[in-house]
Structures are given as structure tokens and as C-alpha cells.
Design a protein around this motif. Sequence first.
Motif, short mmCIF file in Angstrom:
data_model
loop_
_atom_site.label_atom_id
_atom_site.label_comp_id
_atom_site.label_asym_id
_atom_site.label_seq_id
_atom_site.Cartn_x
_atom_site.Cartn_y
_atom_site.Cartn_z
N THR A 1 1.43 -2.78 4.20
CA THR A 1 0.55 -1.75 4.72
C THR A 1 -0.32 -1.15 3.61
N CYS A 2 -1.48 -0.68 4.00
CA CYS A 2 -2.34 0.11 3.12
C CYS A 2 -3.31 0.87 4.03
N LYS A 3 -3.97 1.87 3.47
CA LYS A 3 -4.88 2.71 4.26
C LYS A 3 -6.22 2.02 4.53
N ALA A 4 -6.47 0.88 3.89
CA ALA A 4 -7.77 0.23 4.00
C ALA A 4 -7.79 -0.96 4.96
N TYR A 5 -6.62 -1.34 5.55
CA TYR A 5 -6.57 -2.57 6.33
C TYR A 5 -5.42 -2.47 7.34
N ALA B 1 -8.13 -3.18 -2.86
CA ALA B 1 -8.78 -3.13 -4.18
C ALA B 1 -10.15 -2.46 -4.06
N GLN B 2 -10.90 -2.81 -3.02
CA GLN B 2 -12.23 -2.24 -2.84
C GLN B 2 -12.18 -0.73 -2.61
N LEU C 1 0.70 0.04 -6.97
CA LEU C 1 -0.24 1.14 -7.15
C LEU C 1 -1.67 0.61 -7.09
N ALA C 2 -2.58 1.44 -6.65
CA ALA C 2 -3.98 1.04 -6.47
C ALA C 2 -4.55 0.38 -7.71
N GLU C 3 -4.23 0.89 -8.89
CA GLU C 3 -4.78 0.33 -10.13
C GLU C 3 -4.24 -1.06 -10.44
N ASP C 4 -3.09 -1.44 -9.83
CA ASP C 4 -2.49 -2.75 -10.07
C ASP C 4 -2.84 -3.78 -9.01
N VAL C 5 -3.48 -3.35 -7.93
CA VAL C 5 -3.81 -4.25 -6.82
C VAL C 5 -4.74 -5.39 -7.26
N PRO C 6 -5.82 -5.15 -8.00
CA PRO C 6 -6.70 -6.26 -8.38
C PRO C 6 -5.97 -7.37 -9.15
N ILE D 1 -4.22 -11.75 1.40
CA ILE D 1 -5.36 -11.72 0.48
C ILE D 1 -6.44 -10.76 0.99
N GLU D 2 -6.69 -10.79 2.29
CA GLU D 2 -7.68 -9.88 2.88
C GLU D 2 -7.23 -8.43 2.75
N LEU D 3 -5.95 -8.17 2.99
CA LEU D 3 -5.42 -6.81 2.84
C LEU D 3 -5.56 -6.34 1.40
#
Length: 108
Positions: A11-15, A99-100, A43-48, A92-94
Amino acid sequence: MEGVGVLVTFTCKAYADITMFGDVALGMLRMMGHSETVPGAILAEDVPAALDRLKRAVETAKAAAPHDASESRGDDTDEPPVSLAHRALPLIELLTAAAQQKVDVMWK
């Protein structure tokens, strides 16, 4: 976390949420460089970086995969196996969306 039929939901807030069978999800987590701990988070900073590792692992698996569709799967079905690339695409899409938008990714 073992057992047939176990599900893991990313889960994430973007997808939208992505649910996978446990063995597939744990494999994806390993490819992203994370432990097989469920629940867990990136964490968001580690997603990319996790996204990049997963994409590279999928490309490596594509290159190593046999291209002979007649190869036996060792079971009784006539259906072709689902490739790692197809299984990984929703995750990958999530991760791309996370990341975006710079949001954390969690799984349980």
C-alpha cells in the motif's frame, strides 16, 4: 511468514493497493533489497532505489529465462507460466507512483 495461500498487500497513498501471493511478494521484496519481514515498509526516500533494484532484477530474469514455450513446467496445466515481468508490473507501477509523489510504501 510461510504457508500456501498467504497474501501480502502493498500500500501507499499514491496508488491502489496491490495484493500478491506470499511467495511472490517475498521474492519481490528480496529483489528490492529488503528483508522478508511482513509487515514492513520502505521510507519515501528509499523508494527510488528499491524500484531500481526491482527493475534490474526483472530485466536480469528476462535475459536468463528460457525462450522455449514448450519447456515443461512440471505440473498438469496447459497454461503458460506467468513471467516475473508480468508479476512485477503492478508493484513497479505502485513504486513508480510512490517515488513520484514521495510517499512511503508499506506491506502487510
